[in-house]
Enzyme design. Sequence first.
Site, PDB file in Angstrom:
ATOM      1  N   ARG A  13     -15.423  47.689  10.094  1.00  0.00           N
ATOM      2  CA  ARG A  13     -14.813  48.843   9.427  1.00  0.00           C
ATOM      3  C   ARG A  13     -15.394  50.158   9.925  1.00  0.00           C
ATOM      4  O   ARG A  13     -14.972  51.219   9.471  1.00  0.00           O
ATOM      5  CB  ARG A  13     -15.049  48.742   7.927  1.00  0.00           C
ATOM      6  CG  ARG A  13     -13.820  48.281   7.120  1.00  0.00           C
ATOM      7  CD  ARG A  13     -14.239  48.162   5.672  1.00  0.00           C
ATOM      8  NE  ARG A  13     -13.174  48.242   4.715  1.00  0.00           N
ATOM      9  CZ  ARG A  13     -12.624  47.190   4.118  1.00  0.00           C
ATOM     10  NH1 ARG A  13     -12.979  45.975   4.440  1.00  0.00           N
ATOM     11  NH2 ARG A  13     -11.701  47.368   3.184  1.00  0.00           N
ATOM     12  N   ARG A  45     -11.008  55.334  -1.186  1.00  0.00           N
ATOM     13  CA  ARG A  45     -10.973  54.234  -0.204  1.00  0.00           C
ATOM     14  C   ARG A  45     -10.079  54.592   0.975  1.00  0.00           C
ATOM     15  O   ARG A  45     -10.402  54.295   2.127  1.00  0.00           O
ATOM     16  CB  ARG A  45     -10.475  52.950  -0.881  1.00  0.00           C
ATOM     17  CG  ARG A  45     -11.517  52.370  -1.817  1.00  0.00           C
ATOM     18  CD  ARG A  45     -10.925  51.360  -2.753  1.00  0.00           C
ATOM     19  NE  ARG A  45     -10.445  50.169  -2.070  1.00  0.00           N
ATOM     20  CZ  ARG A  45      -9.688  49.250  -2.640  1.00  0.00           C
ATOM     21  NH1 ARG A  45      -9.305  49.371  -3.894  1.00  0.00           N
ATOM     22  NH2 ARG A  45      -9.305  48.204  -1.960  1.00  0.00           N
ATOM     23  N   ARG A  79     -10.367  44.419 -10.831  1.00  0.00           N
ATOM     24  CA  ARG A  79     -11.259  45.000  -9.818  1.00  0.00           C
ATOM     25  C   ARG A  79     -11.568  46.447 -10.153  1.00  0.00           C
ATOM     26  O   ARG A  79     -10.660  47.232 -10.427  1.00  0.00           O
ATOM     27  CB  ARG A  79     -10.616  44.886  -8.426  1.00  0.00           C
ATOM     28  CG  ARG A  79     -10.989  43.595  -7.736  1.00  0.00           C
ATOM     29  CD  ARG A  79     -10.338  43.442  -6.397  1.00  0.00           C
ATOM     30  NE  ARG A  79     -10.679  44.474  -5.426  1.00  0.00           N
ATOM     31  CZ  ARG A  79     -10.457  44.369  -4.127  1.00  0.00           C
ATOM     32  NH1 ARG A  79      -9.921  43.280  -3.635  1.00  0.00           N
ATOM     33  NH2 ARG A  79     -10.771  45.362  -3.320  1.00  0.00           N
ATOM     34  N   ARG A 125      -1.883  46.028  -8.241  1.00  0.00           N
ATOM     35  CA  ARG A 125      -2.912  44.995  -8.333  1.00  0.00           C
ATOM     36  C   ARG A 125      -3.916  45.341  -9.440  1.00  0.00           C
ATOM     37  O   ARG A 125      -4.403  44.476 -10.149  1.00  0.00           O
ATOM     38  CB  ARG A 125      -3.634  44.839  -6.988  1.00  0.00           C
ATOM     39  CG  ARG A 125      -4.636  43.690  -7.019  1.00  0.00           C
ATOM     40  CD  ARG A 125      -5.226  43.387  -5.658  1.00  0.00           C
ATOM     41  NE  ARG A 125      -6.081  44.458  -5.194  1.00  0.00           N
ATOM     42  CZ  ARG A 125      -6.651  44.484  -4.000  1.00  0.00           C
ATOM     43  NH1 ARG A 125      -6.449  43.503  -3.147  1.00  0.00           N
ATOM     44  NH2 ARG A 125      -7.432  45.474  -3.646  1.00  0.00           N
TER      45      ARG A 125
HETATM   46  P1  B4P Z   1      -4.649  42.629  -0.090  1.00  0.00           P
HETATM   47  O1  B4P Z   1      -4.186  41.520   0.781  1.00  0.00           O
HETATM   48  O2  B4P Z   1      -5.600  42.213  -1.176  1.00  0.00           O
HETATM   49  O3  B4P Z   1      -5.303  43.828   0.678  1.00  0.00           O
HETATM   50  P2  B4P Z   1      -6.581  43.999   1.597  1.00  0.00           P
HETATM   51  O4  B4P Z   1      -6.074  44.690   2.799  1.00  0.00           O
HETATM   52  O5  B4P Z   1      -7.271  42.669   1.834  1.00  0.00           O
HETATM   53  O6  B4P Z   1      -7.519  44.844   0.649  1.00  0.00           O
HETATM   54  P3  B4P Z   1      -8.839  45.678   0.511  1.00  0.00           P
HETATM   55  O7  B4P Z   1      -9.006  46.593   1.672  1.00  0.00           O
HETATM   56  O8  B4P Z   1      -8.661  46.225  -0.841  1.00  0.00           O
HETATM   57  O9  B4P Z   1     -10.087  44.799   0.345  1.00  0.00           O
HETATM   58  P4  B4P Z   1     -11.545  44.518   0.840  1.00  0.00           P
HETATM   59  O10 B4P Z   1     -11.907  43.410  -0.054  1.00  0.00           O
HETATM   60  O11 B4P Z   1     -11.609  44.288   2.295  1.00  0.00           O
HETATM   61  O12 B4P Z   1      -3.351  43.281  -0.703  1.00  0.00           O
HETATM   62  C1  B4P Z   1      -3.382  44.293  -1.670  1.00  0.00           C
HETATM   63  C2  B4P Z   1      -2.274  44.098  -2.691  1.00  0.00           C
HETATM   64  O13 B4P Z   1      -0.989  44.189  -2.059  1.00  0.00           O
HETATM   65  C3  B4P Z   1      -2.296  42.732  -3.381  1.00  0.00           C
HETATM   66  O14 B4P Z   1      -2.048  42.898  -4.745  1.00  0.00           O
HETATM   67  C4  B4P Z   1      -1.162  41.950  -2.717  1.00  0.00           C
HETATM   68  O15 B4P Z   1      -0.595  40.996  -3.582  1.00  0.00           O
HETATM   69  C5  B4P Z   1      -0.179  43.069  -2.364  1.00  0.00           C
HETATM   70  N1  B4P Z   1       0.613  42.761  -1.161  1.00  0.00           N
HETATM   71  C6  B4P Z   1       0.173  42.159  -0.021  1.00  0.00           C
HETATM   72  N2  B4P Z   1       1.184  42.054   0.875  1.00  0.00           N
HETATM   73  C7  B4P Z   1       2.295  42.631   0.295  1.00  0.00           C
HETATM   74  C8  B4P Z   1       3.649  42.839   0.714  1.00  0.00           C
HETATM   75  N3  B4P Z   1       4.090  42.442   1.912  1.00  0.00           N
HETATM   76  N4  B4P Z   1       4.485  43.494  -0.138  1.00  0.00           N
HETATM   77  C9  B4P Z   1       4.062  43.902  -1.355  1.00  0.00           C
HETATM   78  N5  B4P Z   1       2.800  43.712  -1.820  1.00  0.00           N
HETATM   79  C10 B4P Z   1       1.917  43.090  -1.016  1.00  0.00           C
HETATM   80  O16 B4P Z   1     -12.481  45.806   0.529  1.00  0.00           O
HETATM   81  C11 B4P Z   1     -12.982  46.181  -0.743  1.00  0.00           C
HETATM   82  C12 B4P Z   1     -14.233  47.069  -0.618  1.00  0.00           C
HETATM   83  O17 B4P Z   1     -15.356  46.287  -0.083  1.00  0.00           O
HETATM   84  C13 B4P Z   1     -14.177  48.283   0.318  1.00  0.00           C
HETATM   85  O18 B4P Z   1     -13.609  49.420  -0.302  1.00  0.00           O
HETATM   86  C14 B4P Z   1     -15.693  48.499   0.663  1.00  0.00           C
HETATM   87  O19 B4P Z   1     -16.378  49.186  -0.354  1.00  0.00           O
HETATM   88  C15 B4P Z   1     -16.234  47.081   0.738  1.00  0.00           C
HETATM   89  N6  B4P Z   1     -16.263  46.525   2.103  1.00  0.00           N
HETATM   90  C16 B4P Z   1     -15.572  45.425   2.515  1.00  0.00           C
HETATM   91  N7  B4P Z   1     -15.809  45.189   3.836  1.00  0.00           N
HETATM   92  C17 B4P Z   1     -16.664  46.177   4.266  1.00  0.00           C
HETATM   93  C18 B4P Z   1     -17.243  46.492   5.532  1.00  0.00           C
HETATM   94  N8  B4P Z   1     -16.994  45.754   6.623  1.00  0.00           N
HETATM   95  N9  B4P Z   1     -18.057  47.588   5.616  1.00  0.00           N
HETATM   96  C19 B4P Z   1     -18.320  48.334   4.543  1.00  0.00           C
HETATM   97  N10 B4P Z   1     -17.790  48.098   3.300  1.00  0.00           N
HETATM   98  C20 B4P Z   1     -16.969  47.027   3.159  1.00  0.00           C
END
Ligand code: B4P
Length: 193
Positions: free
Chosen positions: A89, A145, A134, A128
Amino acid sequence: MFNLILFGPPGSGKGTQSEKLIAKYNFKHLSTGDLLRNEISKKTPLGLEAKKFMDKGQLVPDEVVIGMISSALDNNPNVVGFLFDGFPRTAAQAEALDKLLELKHQSINVMLALDVSEEELVKRLQKRGETSGRTDDNQQVIRTRILEYNRKTSPVSDYYRKSKKAVMVKGEGTIEEIFKGLTKEIDSRIHKK
Ligand code: B4P
Protein backbone atom coordinates in the site's frame (compact mmCIF):
# COMPACT_ATOMS: atom_id res chain seq x y z
CA MET A 1 4.78 -20.17 -8.47
CA PHE A 2 2.41 -17.49 -9.68
CA ASN A 3 2.30 -14.38 -7.49
CA LEU A 4 -0.45 -11.84 -7.91
CA ILE A 5 -1.25 -8.48 -6.34
CA LEU A 6 -4.90 -7.42 -6.23
CA PHE A 7 -4.76 -3.66 -6.01
CA GLY A 8 -7.35 -0.91 -5.63
CA PRO A 9 -8.81 1.75 -3.35
CA PRO A 10 -10.72 0.93 -0.13
CA GLY A 11 -13.99 -0.72 -1.02
CA SER A 12 -12.94 -1.60 -4.57
CA GLY A 13 -13.74 -5.26 -3.92
CA LYS A 14 -10.29 -6.71 -3.24
CA GLY A 15 -11.57 -8.88 -0.38
CA THR A 16 -14.69 -9.92 -2.31
CA GLN A 17 -12.79 -10.96 -5.45
CA SER A 18 -9.92 -12.56 -3.51
CA GLU A 19 -12.30 -15.10 -2.01
CA LYS A 20 -13.41 -16.17 -5.48
CA LEU A 21 -9.87 -16.21 -6.88
CA ILE A 22 -8.47 -18.43 -4.13
CA ALA A 23 -11.37 -20.85 -4.61
CA LYS A 24 -10.57 -21.09 -8.34
CA TYR A 25 -6.75 -21.09 -8.34
CA ASN A 26 -5.85 -22.30 -4.84
CA PHE A 27 -3.53 -19.35 -4.21
CA LYS A 28 -2.47 -18.63 -0.63
CA HIS A 29 -4.46 -15.51 0.33
CA LEU A 30 -2.50 -12.85 2.21
CA SER A 31 -4.75 -9.96 3.20
CA THR A 32 -3.01 -7.45 5.45
CA GLY A 33 -6.43 -6.06 6.45
CA ASP A 34 -7.57 -9.53 7.63
CA LEU A 35 -4.24 -10.25 9.33
CA LEU A 36 -4.44 -6.93 11.20
CA ARG A 37 -8.10 -7.43 12.20
CA ASN A 38 -7.17 -10.88 13.49
CA GLU A 39 -4.40 -9.36 15.67
CA ILE A 40 -6.91 -6.77 16.95
CA SER A 41 -9.47 -9.41 17.88
CA LYS A 42 -6.80 -11.32 19.82
CA LYS A 43 -5.72 -8.05 21.51
CA THR A 44 -2.02 -8.70 20.77
CA PRO A 45 0.47 -5.80 21.20
CA LEU A 46 0.67 -5.56 17.38
CA GLY A 47 -3.13 -5.47 17.13
CA LEU A 48 -3.49 -2.78 19.79
CA GLU A 49 -0.90 -0.63 17.99
CA ALA A 50 -2.54 -1.17 14.57
CA LYS A 51 -6.02 -0.35 15.89
CA LYS A 52 -4.97 3.24 16.69
CA PHE A 53 -4.29 3.83 13.00
CA MET A 54 -7.10 1.76 11.48
CA ASP A 55 -9.82 3.40 13.59
CA LYS A 56 -8.76 6.76 12.14
CA GLY A 57 -8.58 5.46 8.56
CA GLN A 58 -4.80 5.85 8.45
CA LEU A 59 -2.33 3.32 7.12
CA VAL A 60 -0.57 1.17 9.70
CA PRO A 61 3.23 1.83 9.80
CA ASP A 62 5.21 0.05 7.06
CA GLU A 63 7.47 -1.93 9.42
CA VAL A 64 4.44 -3.54 11.09
CA VAL A 65 2.83 -4.83 7.86
CA ILE A 66 6.15 -5.75 6.21
CA GLY A 67 7.03 -7.87 9.29
CA MET A 68 3.65 -9.61 9.09
CA ILE A 69 4.07 -10.43 5.38
CA SER A 70 7.63 -11.63 5.91
CA SER A 71 6.47 -14.17 8.53
CA ALA A 72 3.56 -15.25 6.32
CA LEU A 73 5.94 -15.94 3.40
CA ASP A 74 8.23 -17.99 5.66
CA ASN A 75 5.31 -19.94 7.08
CA ASN A 76 3.97 -20.98 3.65
CA PRO A 77 6.86 -22.52 1.70
CA ASN A 78 4.91 -24.94 -0.52
CA VAL A 79 2.08 -23.00 -2.15
CA VAL A 80 1.10 -22.61 -5.82
CA GLY A 81 1.40 -18.85 -5.43
CA PHE A 82 0.46 -15.90 -3.25
CA LEU A 83 -2.46 -13.54 -3.71
CA PHE A 84 -1.52 -10.27 -2.03
CA ASP A 85 -4.71 -8.40 -1.07
CA GLY A 86 -4.30 -4.86 0.28
CA PHE A 87 -0.50 -5.10 0.19
CA PRO A 88 1.68 -3.31 -0.87
CA ARG A 89 0.00 0.00 0.00
CA THR A 90 3.07 2.27 -0.07
CA ALA A 91 6.17 2.50 -2.29
CA ALA A 92 8.29 1.31 0.66
CA GLN A 93 6.08 -1.79 1.03
CA ALA A 94 6.41 -2.51 -2.71
CA GLU A 95 10.22 -2.35 -2.53
CA ALA A 96 10.27 -4.52 0.59
CA LEU A 97 8.03 -7.12 -1.09
CA ASP A 98 10.37 -7.38 -4.09
CA LYS A 99 13.32 -7.95 -1.75
CA LEU A 100 11.49 -10.58 0.32
CA LEU A 101 10.45 -12.47 -2.82
CA GLU A 102 13.95 -12.21 -4.31
CA LEU A 103 15.36 -13.99 -1.24
CA LYS A 104 13.07 -16.89 -2.21
CA HIS A 105 14.00 -16.63 -5.92
CA GLN A 106 10.46 -15.43 -6.62
CA SER A 107 8.85 -12.33 -8.07
CA ILE A 108 5.48 -10.71 -8.74
CA ASN A 109 3.90 -11.94 -11.99
CA VAL A 110 1.15 -9.35 -12.29
CA MET A 111 -0.60 -6.54 -10.45
CA LEU A 112 -4.33 -6.35 -11.25
CA ALA A 113 -5.78 -2.95 -10.32
CA LEU A 114 -9.54 -2.62 -9.78
CA ASP A 115 -10.85 0.60 -11.28
CA VAL A 116 -13.81 2.05 -9.31
CA SER A 117 -15.08 5.64 -9.08
CA GLU A 118 -14.86 7.47 -5.76
CA GLU A 119 -18.63 7.88 -5.65
CA GLU A 120 -19.15 4.13 -5.92
CA LEU A 121 -16.49 3.43 -3.24
CA VAL A 122 -18.20 5.69 -0.70
CA LYS A 123 -21.57 4.11 -1.49
CA ARG A 124 -20.26 0.55 -1.00
CA LEU A 125 -18.38 1.29 2.22
CA GLN A 126 -21.30 3.16 3.77
CA LYS A 127 -23.58 0.28 2.90
CA ARG A 128 -21.15 -2.22 4.43
CA GLY A 129 -20.94 0.01 7.53
CA GLU A 130 -24.64 -0.58 8.19
CA THR A 131 -23.96 -4.24 9.01
CA SER A 132 -20.20 -4.90 9.28
CA GLY A 133 -19.58 -3.49 12.74
CA ARG A 134 -16.24 -2.28 11.35
CA THR A 135 -15.07 0.87 13.12
CA ASP A 136 -13.56 2.21 9.87
CA ASP A 137 -16.77 2.07 7.80
CA ASN A 138 -18.28 5.43 8.81
CA GLN A 139 -18.45 8.53 6.65
CA GLN A 140 -15.60 10.52 8.21
CA VAL A 141 -13.17 7.59 8.37
CA ILE A 142 -14.06 6.50 4.82
CA ARG A 143 -13.00 9.97 3.58
CA THR A 144 -9.65 9.67 5.40
CA ARG A 145 -9.09 6.20 3.94
CA ILE A 146 -9.67 7.49 0.42
CA LEU A 147 -7.32 10.44 1.05
CA GLU A 148 -4.63 8.07 2.37
CA TYR A 149 -5.11 5.97 -0.75
CA ASN A 150 -4.76 8.94 -3.10
CA ARG A 151 -1.67 10.22 -1.28
CA LYS A 152 0.27 7.08 -0.41
CA THR A 153 -1.16 4.03 -2.16
CA SER A 154 -2.04 5.23 -5.64
CA PRO A 155 1.70 5.82 -6.48
CA VAL A 156 2.31 2.09 -5.94
CA SER A 157 0.71 1.42 -9.32
CA ASP A 158 3.45 3.51 -11.00
CA TYR A 159 6.02 1.22 -9.39
CA TYR A 160 4.50 -1.80 -11.18
CA ARG A 161 3.76 0.14 -14.36
CA LYS A 162 7.51 0.74 -14.73
CA SER A 163 8.15 -2.99 -14.80
CA LYS A 164 5.09 -3.48 -17.08
CA LYS A 165 3.31 -5.60 -14.48
CA ALA A 166 0.31 -3.31 -13.85
CA VAL A 167 -3.01 -4.09 -15.55
CA MET A 168 -6.23 -2.13 -14.99
CA VAL A 169 -9.42 -4.16 -14.66
CA LYS A 170 -12.97 -2.80 -14.60
CA GLY A 171 -14.09 -2.83 -10.94
CA GLU A 172 -17.72 -1.75 -11.45
CA GLY A 173 -20.52 -4.07 -12.49
CA THR A 174 -21.64 -7.35 -10.97
CA ILE A 175 -19.23 -9.41 -8.86
CA GLU A 176 -19.32 -12.12 -11.57
CA GLU A 177 -18.51 -9.68 -14.39
CA ILE A 178 -15.53 -8.30 -12.49
CA PHE A 179 -14.34 -11.81 -11.63
CA LYS A 180 -14.45 -12.71 -15.33
CA GLY A 181 -12.25 -9.69 -16.14
CA LEU A 182 -9.71 -10.76 -13.52
CA THR A 183 -9.59 -14.44 -14.53
CA LYS A 184 -9.10 -13.47 -18.18
CA GLU A 185 -5.92 -11.58 -17.24
CA ILE A 186 -4.67 -14.36 -14.94
CA ASP A 187 -5.37 -17.16 -17.43
CA SER A 188 -3.52 -15.37 -20.23
CA ARG A 189 -0.41 -15.26 -18.02
CA ILE A 190 -0.57 -18.38 -15.90
CA HIS A 191 -0.73 -20.69 -18.94
CA LYS A 192 2.33 -19.07 -20.52
CA LYS A 193 4.49 -20.20 -17.60
P1 B4P B 1 -14.31 -5.25 -0.11
O1 B4P B 1 -14.11 -6.41 -1.01
O2 B4P B 1 -14.42 -5.60 1.34
O3 B4P B 1 -13.23 -4.13 -0.25
P2 B4P B 1 -11.67 -4.06 -0.01
O4 B4P B 1 -11.14 -3.45 -1.25
O5 B4P B 1 -11.10 -5.41 0.36
O6 B4P B 1 -11.60 -3.16 1.29
P3 B4P B 1 -10.70 -2.34 2.28
O7 B4P B 1 -9.71 -1.53 1.53
O8 B4P B 1 -11.74 -1.69 3.09
O9 B4P B 1 -9.99 -3.23 3.31
P4 B4P B 1 -8.62 -3.58 3.99
O10 B4P B 1 -9.07 -4.63 4.92
O11 B4P B 1 -7.58 -3.93 3.01
O12 B4P B 1 -15.62 -4.53 -0.61
C1 B4P B 1 -16.21 -3.44 0.05
C2 B4P B 1 -17.72 -3.54 0.01
O13 B4P B 1 -18.19 -3.47 -1.34
C3 B4P B 1 -18.28 -4.85 0.57
O14 B4P B 1 -19.40 -4.57 1.36
C4 B4P B 1 -18.68 -5.65 -0.66
O15 B4P B 1 -19.75 -6.53 -0.41
C5 B4P B 1 -19.06 -4.54 -1.65
N1 B4P B 1 -18.80 -4.93 -3.05
C6 B4P B 1 -17.73 -5.63 -3.53
N2 B4P B 1 -17.83 -5.78 -4.87
C7 B4P B 1 -18.99 -5.14 -5.26
C8 B4P B 1 -19.65 -4.93 -6.52
N3 B4P B 1 -19.15 -5.41 -7.66
N4 B4P B 1 -20.79 -4.20 -6.52
C9 B4P B 1 -21.31 -3.70 -5.38
N5 B4P B 1 -20.75 -3.88 -4.15
C10 B4P B 1 -19.60 -4.59 -4.08
O16 B4P B 1 -8.09 -2.29 4.81
C11 B4P B 1 -8.59 -1.83 6.06
C12 B4P B 1 -7.55 -0.98 6.81
O17 B4P B 1 -6.43 -1.83 7.25
C13 B4P B 1 -6.86 0.16 6.05
O18 B4P B 1 -7.62 1.35 6.05
C14 B4P B 1 -5.52 0.31 6.87
O19 B4P B 1 -5.70 1.06 8.04
C15 B4P B 1 -5.18 -1.12 7.25
N6 B4P B 1 -4.24 -1.78 6.32
C16 B4P B 1 -4.52 -2.89 5.59
N7 B4P B 1 -3.45 -3.23 4.82
C17 B4P B 1 -2.47 -2.30 5.08
C18 B4P B 1 -1.15 -2.09 4.57
N8 B4P B 1 -0.62 -2.91 3.65
N9 B4P B 1 -0.44 -1.02 5.04
C19 B4P B 1 -0.95 -0.20 5.96
N10 B4P B 1 -2.21 -0.33 6.48
C20 B4P B 1 -2.97 -1.37 6.04
